[in-house]
Design an enzyme around this catalytic site. Sequence first.
Site, PDB file in Angstrom:
ATOM      1  N   GLN A  16       0.831  -1.223   0.000  1.00 19.24           N
ATOM      2  CA  GLN A  16       0.000   0.000   0.000  1.00 19.24           C
ATOM      3  C   GLN A  16       0.860   1.267   0.000  1.00 19.24           C
ATOM      4  OE1 GLN A  16      -3.795   0.134   2.254  1.00 19.24           O
ATOM      5  NE2 GLN A  16      -2.721  -1.224   3.658  1.00 19.24           N
ATOM      6  N   ASP A  45      14.587  -9.199  -2.017  1.00 14.08           N
ATOM      7  CA  ASP A  45      14.048  -9.802  -0.799  1.00 14.08           C
ATOM      8  C   ASP A  45      14.919  -9.316   0.351  1.00 14.08           C
ATOM      9  OD1 ASP A  45      13.453 -11.352   1.397  1.00 14.08           O
ATOM     10  OD2 ASP A  45      13.226 -13.204   0.258  1.00 14.08           O
ATOM     11  N   ILE A  46      14.359  -8.440   1.178  1.00 14.67           N
ATOM     12  CA  ILE A  46      15.193  -7.782   2.199  1.00 14.67           C
ATOM     13  C   ILE A  46      15.635  -8.729   3.314  1.00 14.67           C
ATOM     14  CG2 ILE A  46      14.362  -5.431   1.722  1.00 14.67           C
ATOM     15  CD1 ILE A  46      12.606  -5.677   4.263  1.00 14.67           C
ATOM     16  N   TYR A  70       6.094  -7.593   6.995  1.00 14.98           N
ATOM     17  CA  TYR A  70       5.130  -8.686   7.207  1.00 14.98           C
ATOM     18  C   TYR A  70       3.987  -8.042   7.993  1.00 14.98           C
ATOM     19  CZ  TYR A  70       3.257 -13.164   8.838  1.00 14.98           C
ATOM     20  OH  TYR A  70       2.448 -14.247   9.094  1.00 14.98           O
ATOM     21  N   THR A 110       4.719   0.851  13.606  1.00 14.74           N
ATOM     22  CA  THR A 110       3.284   0.726  13.859  1.00 14.74           C
ATOM     23  C   THR A 110       2.858   1.174  15.256  1.00 14.74           C
ATOM     24  OG1 THR A 110       1.549  -0.969  14.110  1.00 14.74           O
ATOM     25  CG2 THR A 110       3.775  -1.692  14.496  1.00 14.74           C
ATOM     26  N   ASP A 111       1.598   1.530  15.378  1.00 20.33           N
ATOM     27  CA  ASP A 111       0.984   1.813  16.685  1.00 20.33           C
ATOM     28  C   ASP A 111       0.924   0.553  17.553  1.00 20.33           C
ATOM     29  OD1 ASP A 111      -0.815   0.736  14.794  1.00 20.33           O
ATOM     30  OD2 ASP A 111      -2.568   1.531  15.841  1.00 20.33           O
ATOM     31  N   TYR A 134       3.192  -9.556  15.904  1.00 22.50           N
ATOM     32  CA  TYR A 134       3.440  -8.512  14.894  1.00 22.50           C
ATOM     33  C   TYR A 134       4.088  -7.290  15.553  1.00 22.50           C
ATOM     34  CZ  TYR A 134       2.304  -4.568  11.811  1.00 22.50           C
ATOM     35  OH  TYR A 134       2.370  -3.437  11.043  1.00 22.50           O
ATOM     36  N   LYS A 138       7.874  -5.817  14.953  1.00 20.45           N
ATOM     37  CA  LYS A 138       8.056  -4.443  14.446  1.00 20.45           C
ATOM     38  C   LYS A 138       8.911  -3.636  15.424  1.00 20.45           C
ATOM     39  CE  LYS A 138       6.535  -2.662  11.285  1.00 20.45           C
ATOM     40  NZ  LYS A 138       7.099  -2.528   9.906  1.00 20.45           N
ATOM     41  N   TRP A 159      -3.542   1.968  11.255  1.00 25.46           N
ATOM     42  CA  TRP A 159      -4.807   1.712  10.546  1.00 25.46           C
ATOM     43  C   TRP A 159      -4.709   2.193   9.076  1.00 25.46           C
ATOM     44  CZ3 TRP A 159      -9.789   2.550  13.915  1.00 25.46           C
ATOM     45  CH2 TRP A 159      -9.609   1.996  15.177  1.00 25.46           C
TER      46      TRP A 159
HETATM   47  N1  LIG Z   1      -1.392  -1.904   7.076  1.00 29.26           N
HETATM   48  C1  LIG Z   1      -1.566  -1.291   8.256  1.00 29.26           C
HETATM   49  O1  LIG Z   1      -2.684  -1.113   8.752  1.00 29.26           O
HETATM   50  C2  LIG Z   1      -0.362  -0.752   8.993  1.00 29.26           C
HETATM   51  C3  LIG Z   1      -0.556  -0.155  10.249  1.00 29.26           C
HETATM   52  C4  LIG Z   1       0.549   0.372  10.916  1.00 29.26           C
HETATM   53  C5  LIG Z   1       1.807   0.298  10.342  1.00 29.26           C
HETATM   54  N2  LIG Z   1       1.969  -0.309   9.137  1.00 29.26           N
HETATM   55  C6  LIG Z   1       3.319  -0.401   8.582  1.00 29.26           C
HETATM   56  O2  LIG Z   1       3.347   0.362   7.384  1.00 29.26           O
HETATM   57  C7  LIG Z   1       4.284  -0.202   6.473  1.00 29.26           C
HETATM   58  C8  LIG Z   1       3.632  -0.397   5.126  1.00 29.26           C
HETATM   59  O3  LIG Z   1       2.498  -1.230   5.304  1.00 29.26           O
HETATM   60  P1  LIG Z   1       1.531  -1.592   4.095  1.00 29.26           P
HETATM   61  O4  LIG Z   1       0.152  -1.559   4.617  1.00 29.26           O
HETATM   62  O5  LIG Z   1       1.908  -0.806   2.882  1.00 29.26           O
HETATM   63  O6  LIG Z   1       1.947  -3.107   3.888  1.00 29.26           O
HETATM   64  P2  LIG Z   1       1.561  -4.120   2.716  1.00 29.26           P
HETATM   65  O7  LIG Z   1       0.529  -3.527   1.834  1.00 29.26           O
HETATM   66  O8  LIG Z   1       1.293  -5.428   3.386  1.00 29.26           O
HETATM   67  O9  LIG Z   1       2.918  -4.194   1.896  1.00 29.26           O
HETATM   68  C9  LIG Z   1       4.057  -4.775   2.412  1.00 29.26           C
HETATM   69  C10 LIG Z   1       4.909  -5.150   1.218  1.00 29.26           C
HETATM   70  O10 LIG Z   1       6.110  -5.741   1.724  1.00 29.26           O
HETATM   71  C11 LIG Z   1       6.460  -6.783   0.843  1.00 29.26           C
HETATM   72  N3  LIG Z   1       7.350  -7.738   1.485  1.00 29.26           N
HETATM   73  C12 LIG Z   1       7.043  -8.675   2.399  1.00 29.26           C
HETATM   74  N4  LIG Z   1       8.145  -9.393   2.701  1.00 29.26           N
HETATM   75  C13 LIG Z   1       9.149  -8.891   1.964  1.00 29.26           C
HETATM   76  C14 LIG Z   1      10.520  -9.201   1.820  1.00 29.26           C
HETATM   77  N5  LIG Z   1      11.069 -10.206   2.500  1.00 29.26           N
HETATM   78  N6  LIG Z   1      11.284  -8.474   0.962  1.00 29.26           N
HETATM   79  C15 LIG Z   1      10.728  -7.458   0.253  1.00 29.26           C
HETATM   80  N7  LIG Z   1       9.433  -7.128   0.313  1.00 29.26           N
HETATM   81  C16 LIG Z   1       8.659  -7.831   1.172  1.00 29.26           C
HETATM   82  C17 LIG Z   1       5.139  -7.410   0.481  1.00 29.26           C
HETATM   83  O11 LIG Z   1       5.324  -8.166  -0.686  1.00 29.26           O
HETATM   84  P3  LIG Z   1       4.316  -9.373  -1.034  1.00 29.26           P
HETATM   85  O12 LIG Z   1       3.102  -8.690  -1.547  1.00 29.26           O
HETATM   86  O13 LIG Z   1       5.069 -10.149  -2.033  1.00 29.26           O
HETATM   87  O14 LIG Z   1       4.073 -10.111   0.250  1.00 29.26           O
HETATM   88  C18 LIG Z   1       4.264  -6.186   0.298  1.00 29.26           C
HETATM   89  O15 LIG Z   1       4.285  -5.729  -1.039  1.00 29.26           O
HETATM   90  C19 LIG Z   1       4.776  -1.478   7.147  1.00 29.26           C
HETATM   91  O16 LIG Z   1       5.999  -1.222   7.787  1.00 29.26           O
HETATM   92  C20 LIG Z   1       3.722  -1.787   8.171  1.00 29.26           C
HETATM   93  O17 LIG Z   1       4.222  -2.540   9.262  1.00 29.26           O
HETATM   94  C21 LIG Z   1       0.911  -0.812   8.435  1.00 29.26           C
END
Ligand SMILES: NC(=O)c1ccc[n+]([C@@H]2O[C@H](COP(=O)([O-])OP(=O)(O)OC[C@H]3O[C@@H](n4cnc5c(N)ncnc54)[C@H](OP(=O)(O)O)[C@@H]3O)[C@@H](O)[C@H]2O)c1
Length: 303
Positions: A16, A45-46, A70, A110-111, A134, A138, A159
């Site tokens: 996202q 792949d990090i 993740y 994250t929160d 999770y 984080k 969120w």
């Molecule tokens: N989503 C929420 O509500 C939320 C809330 C608070 C904080 N955050 C934080 O915000 C950040 C962005 O979140 P998001 O919602 O954009 O997450 P997301 O949509 O789940 O995207 C995460 C991306 O990371 C990729 N990924 C996973 N493992 C990987 C690896 N080993 N090497 C390289 N890429 C990898 C995934 O690829 P695949 O598609 O191939 O799995 C996916 O494209 C994250 O740090 C998350 O913890 C998110």
Amino acid sequence: MSASPNRVLLTGANGQVGRCVQDRAKMADRVNRYELVALGRSDLDITSLTQVEEVLSRFQPRVVINAAAYTAVDRAEQEPESAYMVNAEASKNLALVCGKLGIPLVHISTDYVFDGSNSTPYDEEMPTSPLGAYGRTKLAGEEAVREHLSQHLIFRTSWVFSEYGNNFVKTMLRLGQERDQLSIVSDQIGCPTYAGHIAEIILRFVDEINEKEFSGWGTYHLCGDKAVSWFDFAQAVFTKAVEITLLADAPELTPISTADYPTPAARPAFSVLDNKKLQDMLGSDTVRDWRAGLSTVLEKLAS
Ligand SMILES: NC(=O)c1ccc[n+]([C@@H]2O[C@H](COP(=O)([O-])OP(=O)(O)OC[C@H]3O[C@@H](n4cnc5c(N)ncnc54)[C@H](OP(=O)(O)O)[C@@H]3O)[C@@H](O)[C@H]2O)c1
């Protein structure tokens, strides 16, 4: 490849936040400002230190943005090692290699590093105490970044929703088409955040890093304004979706308690983040009403 002063390398480019960073970097006011190297998991792949070393040495970016994570909160309870590999070990890989090559790292957290027992918004200095796997992974990622790289920015957000990927807004729209009645948790309070807003703030920091002697390294809270429950958030989704005829009718919503909706991972009851440090750094316009982001997302999904 030689070093370029404006090359920015993005990991997790298909998530996202990753997709929104790509979109914003292409907008009229930014296009040609950077050379964005956007890498999905199949490009980098990090979790592989070798790949991180090879790719960062090859591109020699001015800044790395790590949007990879993740993010499956409930699944992380069943596979904490997988979550740890991506959220903690891989963040350490990036911090170590960035440190070795002298590259600043923008990282997202994250929160869910907080336990939600507060009744006032969390600032960056408040003690962390994650409730689930999770959040623990984080938090370990944050700690690794702080330990191994002084030139870091960590943005804790909450969120997250967008027109991309899986998120609460898209789940509500799907359920709203399938069912006439929905029960939604009303005793968890937090701040929805549009991924486009996160992307915009990250790129403003990248501009600051690129343009002048930057000294604002550290951790920032970055979330939408104002705090609501998941129930309130769902109501806002359906009201707007019906208004723009994305949905014909809104389902009937019933507020329920967390106890009535058990999930594998416990979630903080109150995870409102305080944006004050971010506002002090970049100005009051850094705080955005998440409802504006919601309208943008629903209009994009409708068109
Ligand atoms: N989503 C929420 O509500 C939320 C809330 C608070 C904080 N955050 C934080 O915000 C950040 C962005 O979140 P998001 O919602 O954009 O997450 P997301 O949509 O789940 O995207 C995460 C991306 O990371 C990729 N990924 C996973 N493992 C990987 C690896 N080993 N090497 C390289 N890429 C990898 C995934 O690829 P695949 O598609 O191939 O799995 C996916 O494209 C994250 O740090 C998350 O913890 C998110």
